[in-house]
Enzyme design. Structure first.
Site, short mmCIF file in Angstrom:
data_model
loop_
_atom_site.label_atom_id
_atom_site.label_comp_id
_atom_site.label_asym_id
_atom_site.label_seq_id
_atom_site.Cartn_x
_atom_site.Cartn_y
_atom_site.Cartn_z
N GLU A 104 54.70 48.31 38.50
CA GLU A 104 54.77 47.15 37.60
C GLU A 104 54.55 47.47 36.10
O GLU A 104 55.22 46.80 35.29
CB GLU A 104 53.76 46.10 38.06
CG GLU A 104 54.09 45.44 39.37
CD GLU A 104 53.75 46.31 40.59
OE1 GLU A 104 54.33 46.09 41.66
OE2 GLU A 104 52.92 47.22 40.44
N ASP B 56 52.94 43.61 48.79
CA ASP B 56 51.89 43.52 49.81
C ASP B 56 51.71 42.09 50.28
O ASP B 56 50.67 41.45 50.04
CB ASP B 56 50.59 44.07 49.24
CG ASP B 56 50.69 45.56 48.90
OD1 ASP B 56 51.60 46.22 49.43
OD2 ASP B 56 49.88 46.05 48.11
N ASP C 286 55.41 53.30 44.34
CA ASP C 286 54.45 52.20 44.46
C ASP C 286 53.86 51.85 43.10
O ASP C 286 53.85 52.66 42.17
CB ASP C 286 53.34 52.60 45.43
CG ASP C 286 52.82 51.43 46.23
OD1 ASP C 286 52.98 50.28 45.77
OD2 ASP C 286 52.25 51.66 47.32
#
Length: 952
Positions: free
Chosen positions: A561, A635, A558
């Site tokens: 980035e 998300d 997760d």
């Protein structure tokens, strides 16, 4: 006087000859040629290097000087091919580098490159004049260049790929795409054209692609207030959404610019309460430029936009996770367009921004550009193919093959945000098994650690007292795999933080800023530097010791980035990451998820070379596929609009060269009406979940996840409800289609195949498909048509021409090349099967390896010749890389009405020595649904030798 002129002429001639002697127009290299441009045209003599990679791939590198830097790419891993034949053909004005299938022609004066096929037909060319620019820039005290390269494209050409984006756009011609890794936005700098070429842009910095002109602030448009005054819009702020007429502040505003964290606190009036309030902007817009303008919003909360009295945008996104929205607006010079923008921010940090782009000129409409913030030189690869599959294959030759996922990963995964205890995990899987709902994987999301110990990778013993036995029970009692969430994030002061800090493996700016996150009282944290080889090894050692050693099967990576702090600008992100181990964050910004995946992939393959690595990561980059990384779309919101946008997002992502993509079925963040729904909202939630699950059963990875309501189907609806029955049907169907789907995974590795296929891949000659972003092929045979409108019982879809189509559920035949209004009852999504298809269907399963596919039903859709390759291997290890796999090729000849089952090629441990093939024929006069439990038209026993079966 004549003597002086003669002397000057001699001097100039000598000087010119010296220049020519110093810089010849070109030099040959081991792999190609370097051309030096004429400084009278380019200002400085640029070095344009062409490198032959393969017959159909040429690398172009351009430096703003005479020297080409010898850089080490993070993206490419190809080997030099010494067997490729190429030749250099000079002429007075240009130089041609020629391979067997491709020509690159360089203008000797400007350095502009034109690509042609072997018959001398132009494929693509760089813009001849002013198509390349280098502008000096400095980051972290080092000199770089802002780089721009523009190409001239052809009329009618469609452009795809470029990663995953949430604007619902399919064809990026005339659009702007930003490469900045963010939650729901994935930057992949690979473009693929309907004209069968691709461009891999090898740069990791902040980049724009397509229409790279700067966006305008709202103030650059002609504005009028609600009363007609020139120069602003009227902004009205009310603190009660039920009484928006009770305005607490009204003011003239020329801009809406609250895109990033902290902006709204500065720009919203002090009297306004974003937790309860509503803002309305009213007035008119005008432009002295006629043509198609683009309005680009970024927003959190609820946003409605009316243009000329028409509601053109009505969308919601959870306030902490802003979304993009794109509105095209055709304007006539000097003509006002009434506008009304209504925004409900939902409190806390609030996000709303509006920028716009002016119309493209006729010349600009035929341009596509890449523009990067930081680089030493232009560096890209041109890939040509006979079709788009060959172009994708070229991309993977450059950036690496996609390993085959473990077979279980193609089954159903259940997840939620989040299972808080060991008992919740086990009881959920137990319920699936009790209800006989097929499942292969359960996912343990974040926060299984103690609240203050993020990054420790330690289970909280109060909630997970025995993770080893939990995993063992999942494996051996419930035949279920477990995936676990790992973040590259560390709380200040824990043991792992101290170790990484001691070794210099952490980004420290967030620590220096004393920035707290959103957990509990808020904790200070940072991320590790994935560009540091030792830090990657250190991270793997940590998760190996704490987690993998317990038997974990797969990794959910997760915030990769890296999302050190959400919703910040690129400038802020760079400050948080600088310096990286390789250099300035400005240069390496977008490559973090690639390096993060690399560390775990290489770590696990080293620790356990016999078990397939599987990574699910929220962001990726060009080359991520070689590290067994699948990407999910982040998300996203639980809305019909978000569901629709996933279709184009998934197709374009797959066209970017990475074959494994998935999404949160049902959406991650839900609007308030679904959190504790009343009867009507509950039924809408069930229908949304149903339609999303139907779609999700036909993407590469079938996975449910999201916030409350709980996402298990038995928590969505009772057993007799249509939502429950539909999910069960598609879940069981997914498992019966595993022979088909796993064969696609095998093709993705062995033949660089694309599983989720934009229609242009298979029907490029049909121009009607070029802009279709809500239909796609799942493998060679299945046309998937998601339903994304509430209470819809039918949908319009296009059947590509040059072939006929069979209805999946009835076997009814349709001619191609036309629109149809397909039935879409609540429990079923329209699926069509291409004429000339062979679909292998296996036994009913509760999990992927429950039993071998000793009986396979072959559905043969006749009308034209057909073929399918059944691929099989051991399903869990890497022996297929050593040749341990088998292929059985099915071919159907329409003229002879015969199905041939080939001699099996290859071998692997556990391969079935004998199996049965049941054959069901479908044709125009004999319609049948795809149901493997129906009576077969023929059954044959197969022991590996060739068999031919005649249709009766």
């Amino acid at each position: 006087m004549k003597f002086r002129l003669l002397l000057l002429t001699m001097l100039f001639t000598a000087f010119g000859n010296a220049l020519l002697a110093e810089t010849p127009p070109y030099i040959n290299t081991k792999n190609g040629v370097i051309v030096f441009t004429d400084p009278l045209f380019t200002g400085n003599p640029y070095a344009v290097k062409l490198e032959v990679v393969a017959d159909n791939i040429i690398r172009v590198t351009v430096a703003p000087g005479k020297e080409i830097a010898n850089t080490q790419s993070l993206v490419t891993v190809y080997s030099k091919n010494i067997d490729v034949f190429w030749d250099v053909i000079p002429s007075e004005e240009s130089l041609t580098l020629k391979t067997k299938s491709l020509k690159a022609v360089v203008n000797l004066k400007t350095g502009a490159v034109t690509f042609k096929d072997s018959s001398d037909k132009k494929i693509l060319n760089e813009k001849p004049i002013g198509g390349r620019s280098f502008q000096s820039a400095i980051f972290d005290g080092r000199r770089y260049y802002n780089l721009t390269q523009s190409f001239q494209i052809t009329p009618g050409e469609a452009l795809y790929g470029l990663g995953q984006h949430q604007d619902g756009m399919m064809n990026y011609r005339g659009q702007q795409v930003s490469f900045f890794q963010n939650n729901t936005e994935v930057a992949i700098p690979f473009l693929i054209s309907s004209n069968n070429y691709g461009i891999l842009w090898d740069n990791y910095s902040l980049t724009k692609a397509g229409d790279v002109r700067p966006l305008h602030p709202l103030s650059d448009m002609q504005l009028f207030s609600k009363n007609g005054e020139t120069g602003w819009l009227t902004a009205s702020y009310a603190n009660n959404r039920q009484q928006p007429q009770h305005i607490v502040t009204e003011r003239a505003e020329t801009g809406i610019d609250m895109e990033f964290l902290g902006d709204s606190k500065i720009q919203l009036p002090a009297a306004f309460n974003p937790a309860t309030g509503i803002v309305t902007w009213q007035g008119s817009l005008a432009s002295y430029i006629s043509g198609l303008h683009q309005l680009k919003f970024v927003f959190g909360g609820s946003l409605k936009v009316w243009l000329d009295g028409n509601l053109v945008l009505d969308h919601w996104r959870k306030a902490w996770n802003p979304a993009p929205a794109l509105l095209p607006l055709s304007m006539t010079s000097g003509k006002k367009v009434p506008v009304r923008i209504e925004w409900i921010p939902e409190g806390g940090e609030s996000y709303l921004a509006l920028k716009w782009q002016e119309p493209l000129s006729p010349e600009e409409q035929d341009l596509f550009s890449f523009s990067s913030e930081a680089g030493q030189q232009v560096d890209y690869y041109f890939i040509y193919g006979g079709n788009m599959d060959e172009v994708v294959s070229g991309y993977r030759l450059l950036t690496g093959k996609a390993p085959i996922v473990p077979k279980w990963a193609l089954g159903f995964w259940q997840s939620r945000e989040r299972y808080k205890t060991q008992d919740e995990i086990l009881s959920t899987v137990q319920e699936f098994r009790k209800r006989q709902i097929p499942i292969d994987n359960i996912v343990l999301d974040w926060s299984y650690w103690k609240e203050a110990e993020w990054g420790s990778q330690e289970f909280d013993a109060a909630r997970f007292p025995s993770p080893d036995s939990m995993i063992n029970m999942l494996h051996h009692k419930y035949n279920t795999q477990i995936m676990i969430s790992v973040w590259p994030k560390f709380y200040e002061g824990i043991a792992a933080y101290n170790l990484f800090n001691k070794n210099g493996w952490l980004y420290k700016k967030n620590i220096a800023d004393r920035q707290r996150d959103w957990i509990g009282k808020g904790y200070i944290s940072t991320f590790y530097d994935a560009f540091d080889e030792n830090a990657r090894k250190g991270f793997w050692d940590l998760i190996n010791k704490k987690i993998y050693s317990k038997g974990i099967d797969a990794w959910w990576m997760d915030a990769s980035e890296p999302d050190i702090l959400s919703n910040v600008s690129a400038e802020k992100r760079k400050l948080q990451m600088t310096p990286t181990a390789l250099g300035s964050a400005a240069e390496y910004l977008n490559a973090y998820p690639l390096q993060n995946a690399k560390g775990i992939y290489e770590g696990q393959r080293s620790a356990n070379p016999d078990k397939r690595v599987f990574l699910l990561t929220r962001s990726g980059f060009a080359g991520s596929q070689r590290y067994a990384a699948a990407i999910w779309s982040g998300d996203i919101g639980s809305t019909w609009t978000d569901m629709k946008n996933q279709v184009a997002a998934g197709i374009n992502f797959s066209l970017s060269g990475l074959p494994y993509w998935t999404m949160d079925i049902g959406g991650f963040v839900v609007p308030e009406k679904f959190e504790k729904p009343r009867a009507e909202s509950l039924e809408e939630w069930r229908e949304l979940s149903t339609r999303w699950s139907q779609f999700g059963a036909f993407v590469p990875l079938f996975r449910s996840h999201g916030q409350f309501p709980y996402r298990e189907v038995f928590n969505t609806a009772p057993e007799g409800h249509p939502a429950y029955k539909s999910f069960l049907y598609y879940d069981r169907l997914r498992y019966r289609l595993l022979p088909y789907i796993y064969s696609l995974a095998g093709a993705a590795y062995h033949h660089n195949y694309t599983i989720m296929r934009g229609l242009a891949m298979d029907f490029a000659a049909d121009t009607a498909v070029l802009n279709i972003g809500d239909q796609y092929m799942f493998g060679p045979s299945l046309l998937i048509n998601p339903v994304y409108q509430y209470k819809a019982t039918s949908r319009q879809l296009y059947l590509p021409k040059a072939t006929g189509w069979y209805d999946f559920y009835t076997g009814k035949y349709f001619e191609g090349g036309r629109q149809i209004n397909a039935d879409a009852p609540y429990e079923k999504m329209p699926v069509m099967i291409k004429e000339g298809s062979i679909i292998p269907v296996g036994p009913a399963l509760q999990y992927s390896n429950e039993k071998p596919a000793d009986t396979i039903t072959l559905f043969v859709y006749t009308g034209t010749d057909a073929a399918f390759n059944l691929y099989e291997d051991e399903g869990v290890n890497y022996n297929y890389e050593k040749g341990a796999f088998s292929n059985i090729v099915f071919t159907y000849a329409e003229a002879a009405k015969e199905l041939t089952i080939s001699k099996r090629e290859g071998y692997f441990n556990g391969m079935l020595a004998k199996r049965n093939f049941r054959i069901i024929w479908i044709n125009k006069d004999r319609p049948k649904e795809l149901d493997a439990d129906q009576k077969a038209d023929a059954t044959v026993s197969y022991t590996g030798e060739k068999i031919t079966v005649k249709m009766k």
